[in-house]
Design a protein around this motif. Structure first.
Motif, PDB file in Angstrom:
ATOM      1  N   ARG A   1      45.697   8.166 -59.124  1.00  0.00           N
ATOM      2  CA  ARG A   1      45.614   7.569 -60.875  1.00  0.00           C
ATOM      3  C   ARG A   1      44.870   8.130 -61.403  1.00  0.00           C
ATOM      4  NH1 ARG A   1      45.174   1.539 -59.818  1.00  0.00           N
ATOM      5  NH2 ARG A   1      47.883   0.355 -59.192  1.00  0.00           N
TER       6      ARG A   1
ATOM      7  N   GLU B   1      47.006  11.607 -62.271  1.00  0.00           N
ATOM      8  CA  GLU B   1      47.340  11.036 -63.376  1.00  0.00           C
ATOM      9  C   GLU B   1      46.759  11.114 -64.610  1.00  0.00           C
ATOM     10  OE1 GLU B   1      50.726  11.266 -63.897  1.00  0.00           O
ATOM     11  OE2 GLU B   1      50.737  11.819 -61.588  1.00  0.00           O
ATOM     12  N   SER B   2      45.649  10.668 -64.834  1.00  0.00           N
ATOM     13  CA  SER B   2      44.569  10.084 -66.188  1.00  0.00           C
ATOM     14  C   SER B   2      43.926  11.490 -66.728  1.00  0.00           C
ATOM     15  CB  SER B   2      43.499   9.383 -66.120  1.00  0.00           C
ATOM     16  OG  SER B   2      42.685   9.091 -67.223  1.00  0.00           O
TER      17      SER B   2
ATOM     18  N   PRO C   1      47.325   5.579 -67.154  1.00  0.00           N
ATOM     19  CA  PRO C   1      47.070   5.582 -66.159  1.00  0.00           C
ATOM     20  C   PRO C   1      46.433   4.274 -65.090  1.00  0.00           C
ATOM     21  CG  PRO C   1      47.735   7.965 -67.128  1.00  0.00           C
ATOM     22  CD  PRO C   1      47.103   6.176 -68.174  1.00  0.00           C
ATOM     23  N   LEU C   2      45.478   5.190 -65.873  1.00  0.00           N
ATOM     24  CA  LEU C   2      43.929   4.868 -65.648  1.00  0.00           C
ATOM     25  C   LEU C   2      44.327   2.581 -65.118  1.00  0.00           C
ATOM     26  CD1 LEU C   2      40.732   6.037 -66.810  1.00  0.00           C
ATOM     27  CD2 LEU C   2      41.916   6.294 -64.651  1.00  0.00           C
TER      28      LEU C   2
ATOM     29  N   SER D   1      47.167   1.376 -65.110  1.00  0.00           N
ATOM     30  CA  SER D   1      48.458   0.966 -64.579  1.00  0.00           C
ATOM     31  C   SER D   1      48.546  -0.083 -64.195  1.00  0.00           C
ATOM     32  CB  SER D   1      49.749   2.038 -64.031  1.00  0.00           C
ATOM     33  OG  SER D   1      50.386   1.693 -63.576  1.00  0.00           O
ATOM     34  N   GLN D   2      49.494  -1.170 -63.679  1.00  0.00           N
ATOM     35  CA  GLN D   2      49.627  -2.098 -62.903  1.00  0.00           C
ATOM     36  C   GLN D   2      50.677  -1.521 -62.022  1.00  0.00           C
ATOM     37  OE1 GLN D   2      48.289  -4.905 -62.037  1.00  0.00           O
ATOM     38  NE2 GLN D   2      46.715  -4.307 -64.047  1.00  0.00           N
ATOM     39  N   SER D   3      51.064  -0.433 -61.192  1.00  0.00           N
ATOM     40  CA  SER D   3      52.080  -0.105 -60.183  1.00  0.00           C
ATOM     41  C   SER D   3      51.507   0.643 -59.120  1.00  0.00           C
ATOM     42  CB  SER D   3      53.362   0.831 -61.739  1.00  0.00           C
ATOM     43  OG  SER D   3      52.454   2.486 -61.038  1.00  0.00           O
ATOM     44  N   PRO D   4      51.945   0.553 -58.353  1.00  0.00           N
ATOM     45  CA  PRO D   4      51.506   0.947 -56.711  1.00  0.00           C
ATOM     46  C   PRO D   4      50.675   2.486 -57.042  1.00  0.00           C
ATOM     47  CG  PRO D   4      54.219   0.524 -56.908  1.00  0.00           C
ATOM     48  CD  PRO D   4      53.657  -0.257 -57.820  1.00  0.00           C
ATOM     49  N   GLU D   5      50.750   2.840 -56.296  1.00  0.00           N
ATOM     50  CA  GLU D   5      49.621   4.163 -56.613  1.00  0.00           C
ATOM     51  C   GLU D   5      50.635   5.164 -56.210  1.00  0.00           C
ATOM     52  OE1 GLU D   5      45.689   6.237 -56.029  1.00  0.00           O
ATOM     53  OE2 GLU D   5      45.100   4.879 -57.160  1.00  0.00           O
TER      54      GLU D   5
END
Lengths: 676, 75
Positions: free
Chosen positions: A35, A38-39, B19-20, B22-26
């Motif tokens: 993540r 992505e950030s 993106p940090l 985000s609730q979606s799975p990684e």
């Protein structure tokens, strides 16, 4: 003032975004936080958005003429045509640094947008490396040469753009140069990232080659455009003077050319890995050297004048930090730089690639030492010695001739080796063409052995490449009744990388012929001429009719009217001198009558009160061939770039370690297992 | 000016922060193709992206026959 603050704010946020791209990216890679990665990707896109906003803000200020802003005041005025106001962005140091940072951010944005999904292991490592260079430029833009800083007060008009830069070619040349030079950051970042992550060579060398090829194409175009500007604007009848700033741009071009050939060796034979990696990194370092030479004013013998804001020392810091970082990575990954197999000896493609690499490296070395000789001699003997044009011409000409000979011979030589007799039979037509070209140039006036040999080598290389195109087309027609043109297009389409390269080689030969002819066969007549008098130069007759004074775009032009005759052709030439407000020196308005074989180049050197003028009339052969070469280089680069990417999937599947994360690869390496 | 600054800030924050939180799975970008059987096409794309097509973790186990994280086999 609104846009000033938008610009300043965007630069500041851009700096924060690039900082996140570097430090966040580094942390995400270390801790394998997807993540975060992505950030970081978002951070790079934010960086692109911010720098784009800043550039648009400055362009808006230039267009609307907000002369309270330093970059606008120093490089624009009310009378400046709109096109040149647009180009005033890169007219000074502050705008140039912003422009540099912007293009770098566009490259970073492209990596984040396109390359991210293609390579989710390597790209997140490449991005922080590119971002760290971006931070450097944004630090300069924010705190050292901020283009949005006020000039003090509210001036009604600006100083204006340097008159020599008010030229269409000069509007295109700097962006092409920047795009090429800055683009060379990405291959170096890829190389470092790939070595650091122990990515197998087959997986990353392809993208690196494409990035380099694109930048190389831009740089080649920019170099010729720079020569075109000098020819059209400076009025000395030449296009290349081995000026330090010209050499600065040539240096990374030379090493990038060597790199593109070294990549072939790596891809085909897995040899010269250390050399290939060093060239990739060295080319980037030379772009920093180029910027330092251009922006620092360290070499006083340059006719270019970009300096004045003191950004040079910062480039020295970036250079040495980069040298230390790259040196450390290359040393710590020296196991990856070992060759896969030994090089075949004798007359083989490998040995020719090696020879061409060494030749370009030696030329680069000569140009580097020659350019810095005033500084070196000052340090050694306390006296600044400037090497003149003859040094560069005499020392590099044989090497450029050797390049043409190797280039022309290459199609006749195979990988692993070829017998000399076979190669000579294959090259009968090119050898004959080379001999004929050498004789023609000899008869036309190129009377030294080096000129004749150079013309012969260029003719040899040109026909050798044409022969390859013919062979390709014939091969396509065999067994099929296709028109020749269709067969040729099909052959090129089938192997775009090869035929794009051949097109570039043809351009080299064409440019070489143009350079030799214009250098050795040029005729010049400098004479004081009275109204009604006629002078003759190399078959042209110039009849001087009188002086005119005209006003054009806010400046005054004094021009001489000349009726020119060349056989049955007649036309009027009007060489002149422009007097720009605020500029003490007049700028030459050169009259050039271009032809496929020779140019008539007329410069008005001076005038007197009674209408008498000092005229310099030159006839320069084959200069248009050099400009034509630029288009062929661009076309060849585009053809080569349009070749589909070889993903080497077979190699990927065979490679026992290609699927590993880079941390796993490093672990394997430290455990003593072969990382490749 | 304030509006432009707010818009720029909002865009930057959205790009970086979204993106940090985000609730979606990684799941890394580009592996949404990987729901379902592992066909040769999926395997091919997996090799390109080098992430497990099922659990999306980096292919630390490749070229072994199974993902070391979720155990998915692709032989």
């Amino acid at each position: 003032m609104t846009m000033v603050w938008v610009g300043r704010y965007a630069l500041l946020v851009g700096l924060l975004s690039s900082s996140w791209a570097v430090f966040g990216g580094w942390a995400a890679n270390r801790m394998r936080k997807l993540r975060w990665q992505e950030s970081v990707r978002g951070g790079v896109m934010a960086l692109t958005l911010c720098t784009t906003t800043a550039v648009f803000a400055l362009e808006y200020l230039l267009m609307t003429g907000d002369y309270a802003v330093r970059a606008v005041y120093n490089h624009s005025d009310q009378a400046l045509p709109m096109l040149y106001k647009l180009g005033a962005l890169w007219g000074g140091d502050s705008g140039s640094v912003l422009f540099w940072g912007w293009i770098l951010s566009l490259y970073a944005g492209w990596l984040a947008w396109r390359s991210w999904s293609r390579d989710r292991v390597l790209t997140p490592v490449v991005i922080p490396l590119v971002g760290s260079v971006s931070i450097f430029f944004l630090l300069l833009s924010n705190f050292v040469v901020n283009p949005f800083w006020p000039v003090g007060g509210h001036p009604a008009n600006g100083v204006g753009l340097d008159p020599l830069l008010q030229n269409l070619v000069m509007t295109i040349h700097p962006p092409a140069m920047y795009t090429g030079l800055i683009g060379l950051t990405v291959p170096a970042a890829y190389t470092m990232a790939a070595l650091w992550t122990r990515t197998p060579w087959a997986e990353w060398i392809g993208p690196v080659r494409r990035w380099t090829l694109f930048s190389w194409g831009c740089l080649s175009t920019a170099l010729i455009l720079g020569g075109m500007w000098a020819y059209m604007d400076l009025g000395w009848g030449g296009y290349w003077a081995w000026d330090p700033v010209e050499n600065a741009a040539l240096l990374p071009w030379l090493t990038a050319t060597a790199f593109l050939h070294a990549v072939q060796l790596e891809q085909k034979r897995g040899v010269f890995r250390g050399w290939t990696a060093s060239l990739s990194v060295g080319t980037f370092l030379l772009t920093l050297v180029a910027t330092y030479i251009t922006r620092s004013g360290v070499l006083k013998n340059s006719v270019h004048s970009f300096t004045g804001t003191g950004v040079g020392p910062y480039f020295v810091v970036l250079f040495w930090v980069s040298v230390a970082a790259f040196g450390w990575v290359l040393w710590s990954r020296r196991d990856m730089l070992k060759d896969r197999r030994a090089l075949d000896s004798g007359l083989s493609k490998e040995s020719l690639y090696l020879l061409i690499n060494m030749t370009f490296a030696v030329i680069a070395g000569i140009v580097l030492v020659g350019t810095f000789f005033p500084v070196i001699s000052k340090a050694l003997v306390k006296q600044s010695v400037v090497l003149n044009v003859s040094f560069f011409n005499l020392s590099t000409a044989p090497l450029f001739v050797l390049v043409a000979l190797v280039m022309g011979s290459a199609p006749a030589v195979r990988w692993h080796g070829t017998r000399v007799g076979v190669a000579l039979r294959y090259l009968r037509a090119p050898i004959a063409a080379g001999a004929v070209t050498g004789c023609i140039f000899w008869l036309a006036g190129s009377r030294t052995a080096m000129d004749g040999a150079g013309a012969g080598a260029a003719g040899f290389a040109l026909v050798s490449m044409l022969q390859e195109y013919r062979r390709g087309a014939l091969s396509e027609r065999r067994g099929r009744h296709r028109p020749a043109v269709v067969a040729l297009v099909a052959a090129v389409g089938r192997n775009r990388r090869k035929f794009g390269g051949y097109l570039v080689h043809m351009a080299y030969a064409v440019v070489m012929l143009g350079v030799i002819a214009s250098h050795t066969q040029s005729v010049s007549v400098v004479r004081t001429v009275h109204p009604g008098q006629t002078i003759a130069v190399a078959g042209y007759r110039l009849h001087y009719q009188g002086l005119n004074v005209v006003l054009h775009s806010g400046h005054q032009i004094t021009e001489a009217r000349l009726a020119v005759e060349n056989g049955s052709q007649r036309w009027e030439a009007t060489p002149g001198m422009s007097f720009f407000p605020g500029s003490r020196q007049p700028v030459a308005q050169i009259s050039i009558h271009e032809g496929p074989l020779k140019d008539l180049y007329v410069v008005l050197e001076g005038t007197s009160g009674n209408g008498t003028i000092l005229l310099d009339a030159m006839v320069n052969p084959l200069v248009t061939w050099i400009w034509a070469g630029m288009f062929v280089v661009a076309a060849g680069t585009l053809v080569a770039l349009s070749a589909p990417v070889s993903r080497r999937k077979a190699g990927l599947s065979r490679d026992a370690h290609s699927g590993l994360t880079w941390q796993a690869r490093n672990r394997h390496a430290t455990e003593g297992r072969d990382p490749l | 000016m304030v509006v432009l600054a707010i818009l720029l800030t909002a865009a930057v924050v959205a790009l970086i922060v979204a993106p940090l939180v985000s609730q979606s799975p990684e799941i890394p970008y580009g592996v949404s193709f990987a729901r379902g059987p592992i066909t040769p096409e999926v395997l091919d794309r997996m090799l390109d992206s080098r992430f497990c097509p099922v659990c999306a973790s980096p292919l630390a186990g490749y070229p072994s026959e199974a993902c070391r994280v979720c155990g998915t086999r692709w032989d």
